[in-house]
Design a protein around this motif. Structure first.
Motif, PDB file in Angstrom:
ATOM      1  N   GLY A  39      48.164  49.396  39.959  1.00 33.32           N
ATOM      2  CA  GLY A  39      48.109  48.578  38.749  1.00 33.32           C
ATOM      3  C   GLY A  39      48.098  47.095  39.018  1.00 33.32           C
ATOM      4  N   ILE A  40      48.202  46.701  40.280  1.00 38.37           N
ATOM      5  CA  ILE A  40      48.112  45.284  40.624  1.00 38.37           C
ATOM      6  C   ILE A  40      46.633  44.917  40.679  1.00 38.37           C
ATOM      7  CG2 ILE A  40      48.650  43.532  42.357  1.00 38.37           C
ATOM      8  CD1 ILE A  40      51.005  45.249  43.240  1.00 38.37           C
ATOM      9  N   GLY A  41      46.147  44.326  39.618  1.00 35.76           N
ATOM     10  CA  GLY A  41      44.747  43.910  39.558  1.00 35.76           C
ATOM     11  C   GLY A  41      44.686  42.407  39.498  1.00 35.76           C
ATOM     12  N   PHE A  42      44.164  41.774  40.513  1.00 36.42           N
ATOM     13  CA  PHE A  42      44.216  40.314  40.535  1.00 36.42           C
ATOM     14  C   PHE A  42      42.826  39.706  40.698  1.00 36.42           C
ATOM     15  CE2 PHE A  42      45.082  36.155  42.476  1.00 36.42           C
ATOM     16  CZ  PHE A  42      46.000  35.658  41.568  1.00 36.42           C
ATOM     17  N   THR A  43      42.291  39.730  41.913  1.00 38.21           N
ATOM     18  CA  THR A  43      41.056  38.996  42.196  1.00 38.21           C
ATOM     19  C   THR A  43      39.908  39.408  41.279  1.00 38.21           C
ATOM     20  OG1 THR A  43      41.741  38.844  44.507  1.00 38.21           O
ATOM     21  CG2 THR A  43      39.446  38.361  44.018  1.00 38.21           C
ATOM     22  N   VAL A  44      39.537  40.684  41.299  1.00 34.28           N
ATOM     23  CA  VAL A  44      38.394  41.145  40.513  1.00 34.28           C
ATOM     24  C   VAL A  44      38.717  41.124  39.024  1.00 34.28           C
ATOM     25  CG1 VAL A  44      36.768  43.037  40.150  1.00 34.28           C
ATOM     26  CG2 VAL A  44      37.574  42.527  42.454  1.00 34.28           C
ATOM     27  N   SER A  45      39.966  41.395  38.656  1.00 33.98           N
ATOM     28  CA  SER A  45      40.360  41.340  37.240  1.00 33.98           C
ATOM     29  C   SER A  45      40.217  39.926  36.692  1.00 33.98           C
ATOM     30  CB  SER A  45      41.808  41.815  37.076  1.00 33.98           C
ATOM     31  OG  SER A  45      41.917  43.199  37.314  1.00 33.98           O
ATOM     32  N   LEU A  46      40.629  38.934  37.480  1.00 32.61           N
ATOM     33  CA  LEU A  46      40.467  37.539  37.045  1.00 32.61           C
ATOM     34  C   LEU A  46      38.990  37.185  36.914  1.00 32.61           C
ATOM     35  CD1 LEU A  46      43.176  35.706  39.201  1.00 32.61           C
ATOM     36  CD2 LEU A  46      43.283  36.226  36.759  1.00 32.61           C
ATOM     37  N   LEU A  47      38.180  37.660  37.864  1.00 29.78           N
ATOM     38  CA  LEU A  47      36.747  37.385  37.811  1.00 29.78           C
ATOM     39  C   LEU A  47      36.118  38.004  36.567  1.00 29.78           C
ATOM     40  CD1 LEU A  47      34.101  36.384  39.075  1.00 29.78           C
ATOM     41  CD2 LEU A  47      33.999  38.524  40.373  1.00 29.78           C
ATOM     42  N   ILE A  48      36.434  39.266  36.295  1.00 31.03           N
ATOM     43  CA  ILE A  48      35.859  39.934  35.119  1.00 31.03           C
ATOM     44  C   ILE A  48      36.372  39.279  33.835  1.00 31.03           C
ATOM     45  CG2 ILE A  48      35.757  42.114  33.840  1.00 31.03           C
ATOM     46  CD1 ILE A  48      35.761  43.572  36.492  1.00 31.03           C
ATOM     47  N   GLY A  49      37.630  38.837  33.837  1.00 37.21           N
ATOM     48  CA  GLY A  49      38.170  38.137  32.667  1.00 37.21           C
ATOM     49  C   GLY A  49      37.378  36.877  32.356  1.00 37.21           C
ATOM     50  N   GLU A  50      36.978  36.139  33.400  1.00 40.03           N
ATOM     51  CA  GLU A  50      36.173  34.938  33.193  1.00 40.03           C
ATOM     52  C   GLU A  50      34.792  35.292  32.647  1.00 40.03           C
ATOM     53  OE1 GLU A  50      36.027  32.916  36.900  1.00 40.03           O
ATOM     54  OE2 GLU A  50      38.104  32.205  36.814  1.00 40.03           O
ATOM     55  N   LEU A  51      34.212  36.384  33.155  1.00 36.88           N
ATOM     56  CA  LEU A  51      32.884  36.789  32.692  1.00 36.88           C
ATOM     57  C   LEU A  51      32.915  37.355  31.276  1.00 36.88           C
ATOM     58  CD1 LEU A  51      31.638  38.569  35.956  1.00 36.88           C
ATOM     59  CD2 LEU A  51      31.017  36.285  35.155  1.00 36.88           C
ATOM     60  N   ALA A  52      33.966  38.113  30.961  1.00 36.55           N
ATOM     61  CA  ALA A  52      34.034  38.796  29.660  1.00 36.55           C
ATOM     62  C   ALA A  52      34.223  37.824  28.508  1.00 36.55           C
ATOM     63  CB  ALA A  52      35.168  39.821  29.679  1.00 36.55           C
ATOM     64  N   PHE A  53      34.989  36.774  28.740  1.00 41.31           N
ATOM     65  CA  PHE A  53      35.296  35.838  27.651  1.00 41.31           C
ATOM     66  C   PHE A  53      34.756  34.446  27.951  1.00 41.31           C
ATOM     67  CE2 PHE A  53      38.571  39.157  27.526  1.00 41.31           C
ATOM     68  CZ  PHE A  53      38.381  39.620  26.225  1.00 41.31           C
ATOM     69  N   GLU A  54      33.618  34.412  28.634  1.00 37.79           N
ATOM     70  CA  GLU A  54      32.982  33.134  28.945  1.00 37.79           C
ATOM     71  C   GLU A  54      32.622  32.417  27.644  1.00 37.79           C
ATOM     72  OE1 GLU A  54      29.444  31.533  31.927  1.00 37.79           O
ATOM     73  OE2 GLU A  54      29.503  33.622  31.291  1.00 37.79           O
ATOM     74  N   GLY A  55      32.974  31.154  27.568  1.00 38.14           N
ATOM     75  CA  GLY A  55      32.722  30.400  26.346  1.00 38.14           C
ATOM     76  C   GLY A  55      33.945  30.251  25.468  1.00 38.14           C
ATOM     77  N   ASP A  56      34.982  31.027  25.721  1.00 40.07           N
ATOM     78  CA  ASP A  56      36.247  30.926  24.974  1.00 40.07           C
ATOM     79  C   ASP A  56      37.343  30.615  25.990  1.00 40.07           C
ATOM     80  OD1 ASP A  56      38.519  31.181  23.425  1.00 40.07           O
ATOM     81  OD2 ASP A  56      37.778  32.930  22.318  1.00 40.07           O
ATOM     82  N   ALA A  57      37.519  29.324  26.279  1.00 38.85           N
ATOM     83  CA  ALA A  57      38.443  28.911  27.331  1.00 38.85           C
ATOM     84  C   ALA A  57      39.873  29.328  27.042  1.00 38.85           C
ATOM     85  CB  ALA A  57      38.367  27.392  27.527  1.00 38.85           C
ATOM     86  N   ALA A  58      40.279  29.228  25.769  1.00 40.60           N
ATOM     87  CA  ALA A  58      41.664  29.567  25.420  1.00 40.60           C
ATOM     88  C   ALA A  58      41.939  31.047  25.670  1.00 40.60           C
ATOM     89  CB  ALA A  58      41.935  29.200  23.963  1.00 40.60           C
ATOM     90  N   LEU A  59      41.040  31.910  25.200  1.00 38.82           N
ATOM     91  CA  LEU A  59      41.243  33.345  25.376  1.00 38.82           C
ATOM     92  C   LEU A  59      41.120  33.734  26.850  1.00 38.82           C
ATOM     93  CD1 LEU A  59      41.830  36.030  24.081  1.00 38.82           C
ATOM     94  CD2 LEU A  59      39.396  36.298  23.567  1.00 38.82           C
ATOM     95  N   THR A  60      40.240  33.046  27.585  1.00 41.36           N
ATOM     96  CA  THR A  60      40.107  33.319  29.019  1.00 41.36           C
ATOM     97  C   THR A  60      41.428  33.071  29.731  1.00 41.36           C
ATOM     98  OG1 THR A  60      37.757  32.760  29.044  1.00 41.36           O
ATOM     99  CG2 THR A  60      38.922  32.675  31.145  1.00 41.36           C
TER     100      THR A  60
END
Length: 468
Positions: free
Chosen positions: A357-378
Motif C-alpha cells: 500500500g506504499i504508493g509514492f513515485t508512480v502514484s505522485l506521477l499519476i496524480g499530476e497527470l490525472a488532475f493536470e490543470g487543477d493545482a489545488a486538487l493536485t
C-alpha cells in the motif's frame, strides 16, 4: 500438521534458486539504499515547502524553465524531473521486467500466475475502492489510477528503517509484484493519460526504437552510440503526446537478458547494474524532491478525509491494495492447488500486502497527470498519497514486527555460510555433490575412528599380555 500435497500441487514462496537469489539480492540492495534517499528527499521536500521562509524558493525553483524551446523542450524543473528523470526509472523497470520474463519467476507461467494475479488484483481493487468512494461522495473519477501503484524503493526503505529481516522469498515476491505493477502502471499511463497525439513525432520515436533494436541485435557497442539515440527517442516521444517515460521502458525491454557462452552476465544485467544506482540514487529522489512538497498543515490533512477524491486515494492504498494483493494471491493459490511454503503463514502474505500500500513515485506521477490543470486538487491528492502511504507503512510495521523473530531465524538460516565459500550452506545441502562430499568426509571419519579403536585395543593388549 502439514497438509498432504497431491502430485499436481506445488509450493510457492519457497526458497529461491541460487542465481535468482543473487539477482534479487543485488536489486534489493540498491533499491534499499535508493529508498532511504527517497525518504530523505520526501522529508526535505515537505520541510522546504512548508517552512514559510523557504516556501517561495521551493515554488520558484520548481517552476524555473530551461531547455531548447525550438525542440519543444523548454520545461520546468518539476517537469524535467517527472518526464525526464523518471524515464531512467522506467528504463530500469523495463530491464527488470525483461529479466523476469526470460530468466526469472515470470518465465514459468505457473510461477508467474501468483505475482501477476496479485499485481492485477492489487491494481483493480484500489481503483474500485476509489471509484465507489467518489461515486457515493459525488467526486471525480479522474484519479482512479492514483492508488494503484506500489513503490518498491519506499517499501524497502521502510523495511530498512524498522529493521525487519524478511525471508528471501517474501522479498522476491514483493520485488516481482512491484515489477509487474510498474508494467501495468506504464500501460495505464500510455492508454489513459495520452490526449493529443502527434503522429509525426510518434513515428519518429518508433523509428528510433527500431534503430535502437537493430543496433542491439547486430552487436554494436558503445554508450556514445546509445545515449544520444536514447535522448532523441525520448524527445520525440515527449513531443508525440505519449508520456515520455514510455520510451524508457520500451528501450529497457529491448535489451538481451539471457547469457551466452562465455558471458557471466547478460548485456541487460550489466547495463541495469550501471544504471540502477543512477535511477535509485538520483532520478527518483530528485523527482520526489520536486513532487512531494505539499502543504501538511492540520487543516490540509483533515481535508484529505473530507473530499471523495483524496479519501478515495487513502482508502485505495490502505484498504484496496491490501485486500487486492492478498485476495489475488490467496485465490490464485486456491484454484491452482498451490500450497504455501511451510516456513511461512498467510499472515506473512497479509503483512506484505499491507506494505504494498506504499504508493509514492508512480502514484505522485499519476496524480499530476490525472488532475493536470487543477493545482489545488493536485496538491491535495499528493497529500493523500503521502498520508495513505504513511498509514500503510505503520500498519505493515506493526504486522511485520509481530513476526520479526521468526523472520530473523529464517533469514539467518538462509545466509549461513559456515565454510565461507560465498555460497549459503542451505544451497550446498541441496546439491548432490555436496551430499557426496559429506558422505566421503563421514566415511573417512569412520575409518579414522576404527583405526584409532584398533590401535587402542592393540596398545592395551601389549600392556596386559594374557598368560599362556
Amino acid at each position: 500438521m502439514t497438509a498432504s500435497r497431491t502430485p499436481s500441487s506445488r509450493t510457492f514462496l519457497g526458497r529461491l534458486s541460487l542465481p535468482e537469489r543473487s539477482a534479487v539480492t543485488d536489486a534489493l540492495r540498491t533499491e534499499t539504499v535508493g529508498g532511504v534517499l527517497l525518504l530523505v528527499a520526501a522529508v526535505a521536500a515537505l520541510v522546504w515547502a512548508n517552512v514559510p521562509a523557504l516556501h517561495d524558493s521551493y515554488v520558484s525553483v520548481g517552476d524555473y524553465h530551461f531547455g531548447p524551446e525550438a525542440l519543444g523542450l523548454h520545461l520546468s524543473v518539476e517537469h524535467w524531473a517527472a518526464d525526464g528523470l523518471l524515464a531512467i526509472f522506467f528504463f530500469v523497470a523495463g530491464v527488470e521486467l525483461k529479466r523476469e520474463l526470460v530468466a526469472g519467476d515470470l518465465k514459468d507461467p505457473r510461477a508467474a500466475a501468483l505475482p501477476v494475479a496479485a499485481a492485477l488484483c492489487g491494481m483493480a481493487v484500489p481503483a474500485l475502492v476509489y471509484a465507489l468512494t467518489n461515486v457515493l461522495g459525488g467526486g471525480s473519477l479522474d484519479g482512479w489510477a492514483v492508488p494503484t501503484a506500489t513503490d518498491i524503493a519506499f517499501a524497502l526503505a521502510v523495511l530498512a528503517v524498522i529493521g525487519t529481516s524478511l525471508p528471501g522469498a517474501l522479498r522476491a515476491f514483493l520485488l516481482t509484484l512491484a515489477v509487474v505493477d510498474d508494467l501495468f502502471a506504464i500501460l495505464v499511463i500510455a492508454v489513459f493519460f495520452t490526449d493529443d497525439i502527434s503522429l509525426l513525432a510518434l513515428g519518429g520515436a518508433l523509428a528510433g526504437l527500431v534503430v535502437f533494436w537493430v543496433l542491439l541485435r547486430t552487436g554494436v557497442r558503445g554508450w556514445y552510440v546509445y545515449v544520444p539515440l536514447a535522448l532523441v527517442i525520448w524527445a520525440l516521444m515527449y513531443n508525440s503526446g505519449v508520456h515520455a517515460t514510455i520510451a524508457g521502458v520500451a528501450m529497457g525491454l529491448m535489451l538481451r537478458c539471457t547469457t551466452r557462452e562465455g558471458e557471466e552476465r547478460s548485456p541487460g544485467e550489466r547495463i541495469e547494474h550501471l544504471v540502477r544506482p543512477l535511477s535509485a540514487g538520483l532520478a527518483v529522489p530528485l523527482f520526489a524532491l520536486f513532487s512531494a512538497g505539499v502543504a501538511v498543515s492540520g487543516g490540509a490533512l483533515a481535508n484529505v478525509f473530507r473530499q471523495p477524491e483524496t479519501l478515495g486515494v487513502v482508502l485505495g492504498l490502505v484498504v484496496g491494495k491490501t485486500v487486492g494483493v492478498f485476495g489475488g494471491t490467496w485465490l490464485t493459490a486456491r484454484f491452482t492447488r498451490a500450497s504455501l511454503s511451510e516456513d511461512l503463514a498467510w499472515a506473512d502474505l497479509f503483512a506484505v500486502a499491507t506494505l504494498a500500500g506504499i504508493g509514492f513515485t508512480v502514484s505522485l506521477l499519476i496524480g499530476e497527470l490525472a488532475f493536470e490543470g487543477d493545482a489545488a486538487l493536485t496538491d491535495e491528492v499528493k497529500a493523500s498519497v503521502l498520508l495513505g502511504s504513511l498509514i500503510a507503512a505503520v500498519l505493515a510495521t506493526v504486522l511485520l514486527k509481530l513476526r520479526n523473530a521468526r523472520y530473523r531465524r529464517l533469514y539467518e538460516a538462509e545466509e549461513r555460510d559456515d565454510d565461507r565459500d560465498g555460497i549459503p550452506d542451505v544451497y550446498e545441502q541441496d546439491d548432490p555433490a555436496y551430499h557426496l562430499r559429506m558422505a566421503e568426509i563421514h566415511e573417512g571419519k569412520a575409518v579414522e575412528h576404527r583405526r584409532r579403536a584398533e590401535a587402542i585395543v592393540r596398545e592395551r593388549a601389549d600392556r596386559h599380555p594374557q598368560s599362556g
